[in-house]
Design an enzyme around this catalytic site. Sequence first.
Site, mmCIF file in Angstrom:
data_model
loop_
_atom_site.group_PDB
_atom_site.id
_atom_site.type_symbol
_atom_site.label_atom_id
_atom_site.label_comp_id
_atom_site.label_asym_id
_atom_site.label_seq_id
_atom_site.Cartn_x
_atom_site.Cartn_y
_atom_site.Cartn_z
ATOM 1 N N LYS A 133 -6.332 -2.314 9.768
ATOM 2 C CA LYS A 133 -5.601 -1.089 10.112
ATOM 3 C C LYS A 133 -5.615 -0.941 11.629
ATOM 4 O O LYS A 133 -6.665 -1.102 12.258
ATOM 5 C CB LYS A 133 -6.303 0.124 9.485
ATOM 6 C CG LYS A 133 -6.208 0.145 7.966
ATOM 7 C CD LYS A 133 -4.905 0.761 7.497
ATOM 8 C CE LYS A 133 -4.820 0.689 5.988
ATOM 9 N NZ LYS A 133 -3.503 1.023 5.461
ATOM 10 N N ASP A 161 -1.611 -3.238 9.845
ATOM 11 C CA ASP A 161 -0.912 -2.082 9.282
ATOM 12 C C ASP A 161 -1.109 -0.890 10.201
ATOM 13 O O ASP A 161 -2.222 -0.427 10.385
ATOM 14 C CB ASP A 161 -1.486 -1.777 7.882
ATOM 15 C CG ASP A 161 -0.651 -0.743 7.131
ATOM 16 O OD1 ASP A 161 0.255 -0.137 7.748
ATOM 17 O OD2 ASP A 161 -0.903 -0.542 5.930
ATOM 18 N N GLU A 190 2.631 -4.128 9.360
ATOM 19 C CA GLU A 190 3.344 -3.130 8.554
ATOM 20 C C GLU A 190 3.621 -1.888 9.395
ATOM 21 O O GLU A 190 2.713 -1.367 10.034
ATOM 22 C CB GLU A 190 2.469 -2.667 7.364
ATOM 23 C CG GLU A 190 2.293 -3.678 6.273
ATOM 24 C CD GLU A 190 1.260 -3.212 5.241
ATOM 25 O OE1 GLU A 190 1.239 -2.017 4.880
ATOM 26 O OE2 GLU A 190 0.475 -4.064 4.800
ATOM 27 N N ASP A 213 6.624 -0.886 4.346
ATOM 28 C CA ASP A 213 5.801 -0.380 3.246
ATOM 29 C C ASP A 213 6.340 0.998 2.882
ATOM 30 O O ASP A 213 7.276 1.114 2.072
ATOM 31 C CB ASP A 213 4.321 -0.351 3.695
ATOM 32 C CG ASP A 213 3.372 0.141 2.613
ATOM 33 O OD1 ASP A 213 3.841 0.466 1.501
ATOM 34 O OD2 ASP A 213 2.155 0.224 2.861
ATOM 35 N N LYS A 235 3.809 -1.347 -3.742
ATOM 36 C CA LYS A 235 2.674 -0.711 -4.400
ATOM 37 C C LYS A 235 3.180 -0.167 -5.738
ATOM 38 O O LYS A 235 3.821 0.890 -5.788
ATOM 39 C CB LYS A 235 2.126 0.430 -3.544
ATOM 40 C CG LYS A 235 1.427 -0.017 -2.260
ATOM 41 C CD LYS A 235 0.945 1.194 -1.490
ATOM 42 C CE LYS A 235 -0.040 0.864 -0.390
ATOM 43 N NZ LYS A 235 0.417 -0.089 0.603
HETATM 44 O O1 OSB Z 1 -2.101 -2.930 1.253
HETATM 45 C C1 OSB Z 1 -3.296 -3.334 1.247
HETATM 46 O O2 OSB Z 1 -3.614 -4.490 1.550
HETATM 47 C C2 OSB Z 1 -4.401 -2.396 0.915
HETATM 48 C C3 OSB Z 1 -3.983 -1.036 0.532
HETATM 49 C C4 OSB Z 1 -3.571 -0.141 1.662
HETATM 50 O O3 OSB Z 1 -3.595 -0.530 2.810
HETATM 51 C C5 OSB Z 1 -3.193 1.223 1.320
HETATM 52 C C6 OSB Z 1 -3.822 1.811 0.242
HETATM 53 C C7 OSB Z 1 -3.520 3.096 -0.144
HETATM 54 C C8 OSB Z 1 -2.579 3.816 0.548
HETATM 55 C C9 OSB Z 1 -1.927 3.239 1.642
HETATM 56 C C10 OSB Z 1 -2.223 1.950 2.040
HETATM 57 C C11 OSB Z 1 -1.440 1.370 3.180
HETATM 58 O O4 OSB Z 1 -0.863 0.307 3.039
HETATM 59 O O5 OSB Z 1 -1.364 2.016 4.213
HETATM 60 MG MG MG Z 2 0.731 -0.143 4.431
#
Ligand code: OSB
Ligand code: MG
Length: 322
Positions: A133, A161, A190, A213, A235
Amino acid sequence: MRSATLFGYQLALDAGVVLREQRLKSRLGMLVKLVDDRGEGWGEIAPLPQFSVETPELAQMQAAKWLERWCAGEQPPDSPLPSVAFGISCALAELEGQLPAEGCWQSATLCSGDPDALFERLQNQSAPLAKMKVGLYEAVRDGMQVNLLLEALPDLTLRLDANRSWTLEKALQFARYISNELRGRIAFIEEPCRTVAESMAFARQTGIAIAWDESLRDDATLLSAQQGVRAVVIKPTLTGSIQKVQQQVAAAQRLGLTPVISSALESSLGLTQLARLAQQLTPGTVPGLDTLSLMQKQLLRHWPGSTLPLSGKEELQCLWQQ
Ligand SMILES: O=C(O)CCC(=O)c1ccccc1C(=O)O
Ligand SMILES: [Mg+2]
């Protein structure tokens, strides 16, 4: 004869789980069990606060309505609520033997917790892939950290991300700290910027690939080929039924984009099903499912290799039964 049960669960989350600037102390969700003469099938319905459009209350009501009709012998259409449609479609797929037993148990290692432990974990992987992140602190700090990590582990590939946290200027500041020869090992970042237009400009100007995403769920037309866009994060809990996920995966593949099946913080039951779905729909792409370690327990089903204690039906609260 058909029967069904809807259970509620609550699982504590690690102190560090922050979603859109808000701490999430525990994960609340539901499990659904369908029974007929073929056996039983399970699924997880777990709307994620601040990400799902539906509230847990509405999801519970809609799920119970769907189950009631199913028990009466109907084939009700998919719920318009993504989490409900996803969980029920998993239970049906299990009942029909449509979900393979084998899963893709490999995940992009989530960078959280102790940096030394992370470093060691990655060093021991043959083709290390990590997800980090960024955008939570200074862009410059993120840039230096990513650069350092890529330099220290020459085989490492990184997924980043930023959850739309940067202005274009901040995002460019981040990129400035990553040398050109290392940029290719960033598989994608992302949602670098606050707007889609800024994110696309970032990809063009830096040569760093991006992935959609949250923007894809806001605007399905983003599922198109654009310069600098390499992947789409799917997701299922936020998308809908397995069939809808399958359609999105196929659409992405036709466009040459990599679909990455990812977690929305499901329990081990939902996560193992996502791994099985990833094995079926996106073999060869490592899914983003490394979120079990944010919890202290597994629920009903065991994730291969996890050492977290497994809790059973005693953790479940019966919400509805027929
Ligand atoms: O996408 C992944 O690898 C892990 C999951 C993750 O980052 C996530 C999990 C829950 C809510 C939002 C996010 C996101 O992608 O920001
Ligand atoms: Mg994400």
